[in-house]
Design a protein around this motif. Structure first.
Motif, short mmCIF file in Angstrom:
data_model
loop_
_atom_site.label_atom_id
_atom_site.label_comp_id
_atom_site.label_asym_id
_atom_site.label_seq_id
_atom_site.Cartn_x
_atom_site.Cartn_y
_atom_site.Cartn_z
N PHE A 186 30.55 10.13 -10.04
CA PHE A 186 31.15 11.59 -10.27
C PHE A 186 30.17 12.35 -10.19
N ALA A 187 28.40 12.15 -9.88
CA ALA A 187 28.01 13.30 -9.20
C ALA A 187 28.50 13.80 -7.99
N TYR A 188 28.53 12.49 -7.02
CA TYR A 188 29.07 13.56 -6.17
C TYR A 188 30.10 13.97 -6.13
N ALA A 189 31.68 13.95 -6.92
CA ALA A 189 32.43 14.76 -7.28
C ALA A 189 32.02 15.53 -7.31
N LEU A 190 31.21 15.69 -8.67
CA LEU A 190 30.63 17.13 -9.03
C LEU A 190 30.08 18.29 -8.46
N ALA A 234 32.86 -0.28 -1.41
CA ALA A 234 33.74 1.51 -2.40
C ALA A 234 33.39 1.96 -2.11
N VAL A 235 34.95 2.49 -0.78
CA VAL A 235 34.39 3.83 0.41
C VAL A 235 35.41 5.22 -0.19
N ILE A 236 34.58 6.58 -0.58
CA ILE A 236 35.50 7.59 -0.36
C ILE A 236 35.68 8.32 0.44
N GLY A 237 36.96 8.28 0.16
CA GLY A 237 37.25 9.24 1.33
C GLY A 237 37.97 7.93 2.65
N ASP A 238 37.98 8.43 3.86
CA ASP A 238 38.31 7.71 4.91
C ASP A 238 36.70 6.70 5.34
N ASP A 239 35.96 7.15 5.14
CA ASP A 239 35.05 6.16 5.08
C ASP A 239 33.36 6.47 4.88
N LEU A 240 33.42 7.02 3.69
CA LEU A 240 32.18 7.63 3.64
C LEU A 240 32.11 6.79 1.77
N ARG A 241 30.12 6.06 2.27
CA ARG A 241 29.55 4.80 1.76
C ARG A 241 28.67 5.34 0.79
N LEU A 242 28.20 5.60 -0.73
CA LEU A 242 27.30 5.51 -1.08
C LEU A 242 25.83 5.32 -1.32
N GLU A 243 26.36 3.45 -1.01
CA GLU A 243 25.82 2.08 -1.13
C GLU A 243 24.85 2.22 -0.36
#
Length: 414
Positions: free
Chosen positions: A326-330, A367-376
């Motif tokens: 959620f924070a990343y999307a904002l 959990a991957v955002i887009g192609d290869d972004l991980r927040l872990e």
């Protein structure tokens, strides 16, 4: 955001996992051995399993206190914590019935343990615990209130974030035991509000709290609108995205409630748990139009709601899992974030019951955002960094204050 969304939880989902053949040393202790077997069969990162097996061997072959079928409960707890820590990932831990987290996660993962709910929580299988709606964190050998759920008994009694908890009814604080057999009665909290000060006494009513319902109430009761410089600034705290009606509460308040006429909105993501639909932030950053249905009684039924005015987010290490997405999307949509780095805990978890009825959470998917972004392990950094020291804060909230300052700047055209 549809008000009757039936989206499955994104990060606290019941994801299937592929079994991975692996052997680990057996201790003969049923709770420990079952926990190890579940991790070997379900943990998402198979490259971490060799570390796990090595940690298991260290516990079983410990020269001073080898883990065996006859080991004490304390020894077993320590061993399980050690082997789980060897994995180095989030969404993996063991929770016991003397912890508030046990009950909150049991309610969040209720589908995963549905066959045991009536046995664990008789007679109706509704998860609940005796409490007052506050969370305590140890700092330098003392216990300090880190969270007070909005609308909870602790909130109504005036307990403040930063209060040192000295005792409950004259005995040391325990998350569950301090309030067991006291539902419907008051307890006396002894609190220290400033360093070296004499403790104060606060009477707090003990209630039987249902976790997800408590979170929905906390989200609803957190909503506030204040006027600054002639402009109305709204505020809401998303304690979790796992509460079934949590986001709908916010959407209704935006559509036709207390937030309807606010000029700007502060969205506080300093939560307790994540979960929720992966598109939760669409309420604030989505492009689809607001849509409502009007039946013959003339009462609007909002089917899709979007907030179109300025937003500021607040984050800290309590923003984890789905709240980090959620924070990343904002932030990706140009919305400023105030506070400190998020937890860096973005995996998908599943819950299992162990033989002693403790709850084992295992990260079963990356959990991957887009192609290869991980927040872990990384988290989301704030745009405006603001620290919030906990001990003796006396309810002061510098991160919220900074968010208000940023919102006022935005509304003034700065």
């Amino acid at each position: 955001m549809p008000l009757r969304s039936v989206a499955l939880a994104f990060l606290l989902m019941l994801a299937p996992a592929q079994a991975v053949p692996a052997e680990a040393m057996k201790s003969g202790q049923p709770v420990f051995d079952r926990a190890v077997a579940l991790v070997l069969d379900n943990y998402h990162d198979t490259s971490a399993l060799e570390r796990l097996k090595a940690a298991v061997a260290r516990e079983v072959e410990d020269a001073n206190a080898p883990l065996t079928a006859g080991s004490s409960e304390v020894r077993v707890d320590r061993a399980i914590d050690a082997v789980l820590a060897s994995l180095g990932g989030s969404h993996t831990g063991r929770f016991r019935p003397d912890q508030i987290a046990y009950f909150e996660l049991a309610d969040i993962f209720r589908f995963a343990i549905r066959h045991d709910l009536r046995r664990l929580f008789p007679p109706d299988g509704e998860v609940s615990y005796p409490g007052i709606g506050m969370i305590v964190r140890p700092v330098d050998g003392a216990l300090f209130v880190s969270d007070v759920y909005d609308g909870s008994p602790a909130d109504r009694a005036g307990v403040l974030v930063g209060d040192e908890v000295v005792s409950v009814d004259g005995t040391p604080y325990r998350e569950i035991a301090s309030f067991a057999d006291r539902v419907g009665r008051d307890v006396e909290l002894r609190l220290r509000r400033s360093a070296g000060a004499a403790p104060i006494s606060v009477k707090v009513a003990v209630e039987r709290l249902r976790p997800l319902r408590t979170f929905e109430t906390a989200i609803r009761d957190s909503i506030d609108v204040k006027e600054y410089d002639g402009r109305k600034v709204g505020y809401v705290r998303l304690w979790t995205l796992s509460a079934p009606d949590g986001l709908d509460v916010v959407a209704r308040e935006i559509a036709d409630g207390r937030l309807k006429n606010a000029d700007g909105l502060i969205v506080d993501l300093r939560g307790r748990w994540g979960g929720g639909p992966s598109d939760a932030a669409e309420l604030f950053v989505g492009d689809t139009p607001t849509f409502r249905l009007i039946p013959r009684n003339g009462e609007d039924d909002f089917a899709n709601v979007r907030w179109r005015r300025p937003v500021v987010g607040i984050i800290d290490e309590g923003a984890r899992s789905g709240l980090e997405l959620f924070a990343y999307a904002l932030q990706a949509n140009g919305i400023p974030l105030v506070g400190s780095r998020t937890a860096g805990a973005l995996l998908a978890g599943r819950a299992y019951l162990l033989p002693d009825d403790s709850l084992l959470e295992i990260a079963v998917a990356d959990a991957v955002i887009g192609d290869d972004l991980r927040l872990e392990g990384i988290g989301v950094e704030p745009d405006i960094a603001v620290a919030a020291p906990l001990p003796y804060a006396a309810g002061r909230d510098p991160q919220r204050d900074a968010a208000v300052t940023e919102m006022r700047r935005m509304l003034s055209g700065g």
